[in-house]
Motif scaffolding. Structure first.
Motif, mmCIF file in Angstrom:
data_model
loop_
_atom_site.group_PDB
_atom_site.id
_atom_site.type_symbol
_atom_site.label_atom_id
_atom_site.label_comp_id
_atom_site.label_asym_id
_atom_site.label_seq_id
_atom_site.Cartn_x
_atom_site.Cartn_y
_atom_site.Cartn_z
ATOM 1 N N LEU A 93 0.810 -1.220 0.000
ATOM 2 C CA LEU A 93 0.000 0.000 0.000
ATOM 3 C C LEU A 93 0.843 1.271 0.000
ATOM 4 O O LEU A 93 0.316 2.369 -0.147
ATOM 5 C CB LEU A 93 -0.917 0.010 1.234
ATOM 6 N N LEU A 94 2.171 1.121 0.145
ATOM 7 C CA LEU A 94 3.041 2.290 0.165
ATOM 8 C C LEU A 94 3.052 2.988 -1.197
ATOM 9 O O LEU A 94 3.095 2.344 -2.240
ATOM 10 C CB LEU A 94 4.472 1.889 0.533
ATOM 11 N N LEU A 95 3.028 4.301 -1.162
ATOM 12 C CA LEU A 95 3.148 5.106 -2.386
ATOM 13 C C LEU A 95 4.247 6.151 -2.180
ATOM 14 O O LEU A 95 4.242 6.864 -1.173
ATOM 15 C CB LEU A 95 1.822 5.792 -2.714
ATOM 16 N N PRO A 96 5.221 6.235 -3.098
ATOM 17 C CA PRO A 96 5.366 5.371 -4.281
ATOM 18 C C PRO A 96 5.715 3.945 -3.890
ATOM 19 O O PRO A 96 6.233 3.697 -2.807
ATOM 20 C CB PRO A 96 6.508 6.036 -5.054
ATOM 21 N N ALA A 97 5.439 3.008 -4.783
ATOM 22 C CA ALA A 97 5.653 1.593 -4.502
ATOM 23 C C ALA A 97 7.127 1.313 -4.243
ATOM 24 O O ALA A 97 8.015 1.899 -4.871
ATOM 25 C CB ALA A 97 5.157 0.748 -5.677
ATOM 26 N N VAL A 98 7.383 0.437 -3.312
ATOM 27 C CA VAL A 98 8.744 0.017 -2.970
ATOM 28 C C VAL A 98 8.997 -1.351 -3.585
ATOM 29 O O VAL A 98 8.123 -2.218 -3.577
ATOM 30 C CB VAL A 98 8.931 -0.039 -1.436
ATOM 31 N N ASP A 99 10.193 -1.546 -4.162
ATOM 32 C CA ASP A 99 10.537 -2.815 -4.793
ATOM 33 C C ASP A 99 10.383 -3.956 -3.788
ATOM 34 O O ASP A 99 10.793 -3.854 -2.639
ATOM 35 C CB ASP A 99 11.994 -2.759 -5.301
ATOM 36 N N ALA A 100 9.772 -5.064 -4.242
ATOM 37 C CA ALA A 100 9.446 -6.159 -3.342
ATOM 38 C C ALA A 100 10.621 -7.087 -3.044
ATOM 39 O O ALA A 100 10.509 -7.935 -2.172
ATOM 40 C CB ALA A 100 8.294 -6.989 -3.939
ATOM 41 N N VAL A 101 11.742 -6.942 -3.750
ATOM 42 C CA VAL A 101 12.843 -7.885 -3.536
ATOM 43 C C VAL A 101 13.434 -7.703 -2.143
ATOM 44 O O VAL A 101 13.433 -6.608 -1.588
ATOM 45 C CB VAL A 101 13.950 -7.744 -4.608
ATOM 46 N N THR A 102 13.951 -8.796 -1.596
ATOM 47 C CA THR A 102 14.522 -8.764 -0.254
ATOM 48 C C THR A 102 15.961 -8.241 -0.304
ATOM 49 O O THR A 102 16.646 -8.369 -1.321
ATOM 50 C CB THR A 102 14.514 -10.170 0.363
#
Length: 223
Positions: free
Chosen positions: A165-174
């Motif tokens: 739900l964060l904006l701007p979107a944060v990259d999902a990679v660990t």
């Protein structure tokens, strides 16, 4: 230390746990090899991971016959795609195909709980997690199966994936390195094996990166 009998369907003959972690340039997919029903172990050497394309692997927990039917269907669809396009599907494309396939069967769904892992077109690791009727999401890590209730809190604590739900979107990679991710997977399975009667025997790990695919095993508890 007592083990728990998870609230798992009596029709399930393939409990256990599957895990995938995506990194900046790699993806780790892992699963135990125990197949059981109730309190009986049917085999200690069943692979829950299926190669759908060179850069897309699916790990599945659930009813073994449905899992095999789903794998067979996806393999046939991918073969048709290769004949039509003269190339293999990317992992995100395979993710959409899997979602469509599960949704098509939503009124009589496959009793299969899947995690799809691989590399996207940019070479980044990607993990897609699913429910039984095709709803899916791209995440940095995921777990499915009878041990997932034990494994996911562990991964949440260690990896702290950003909210979608964060904006701007944060990259999902660990943020972990490949070696750290492999070590973490081994740790969570060693932990889950202590508590979940459906998880155990042997851990199968696939690592995808720019150099190809690496495959390894680790022994787990057998009781």
């Amino acid at each position: 230390m007592t083990k728990q009998h998870a609230n798992w369907s009596p029709y399930d003959n393939n409990g256990g746990s599957v895990v995938a972690i995506a990194g900046a340039d790699y993806c780790v997919i892992a699963a135990d090899t125990r197949m059981s029903t109730g309190y009986s172990i049917l085999t200690r050497g069943y692979s829950k991971i299926s190669k759908l394309a060179d850069k897309a692997f699916m790990a599945s927990s659930g009813f073994q016959a449905d899992v095999k039917a789903l794998q067979k269907h996806l393999t046939a669809k991918h073969l048709i795609y290769q004949h039509q396009h003269n190339k293999q599907m990317s992992c995100p494309a395979m993710a959409q195909l899997l979602s469509n396939t599960l949704y098509y069967k939503r009124f009589f769904p496959y009793y299969a709980f899947n995690v799809l892992g691989g590399l996207d077109t940019e070479g980044k690791g990607c993990v897609f997690t699913y429910d039984a009727v095709g709803s899916y999401e791209r995440v940095g890590y995921s777990a499915q199966g009878s041990g997932s209730t034990l494994i996911m809190p562990f991964l949440d604590n260690q990896l702290k994936s950003p909210s979608p739900l964060l904006l701007p979107a944060v990259d999902a990679v660990t943020p972990l390195s490949e070696g750290e991710a492999i070590d973490l997977v081994k740790t969570v399975f060693a932990s889950a094996t202590e508590r979940d009667i459906y998880t155990g025997d042997r851990l199968e790990i696939y690592v995808l990166n720019a150099h190809g695919t690496h495959h390894e095993y680790m022994e787990l508890r057998k009781d």
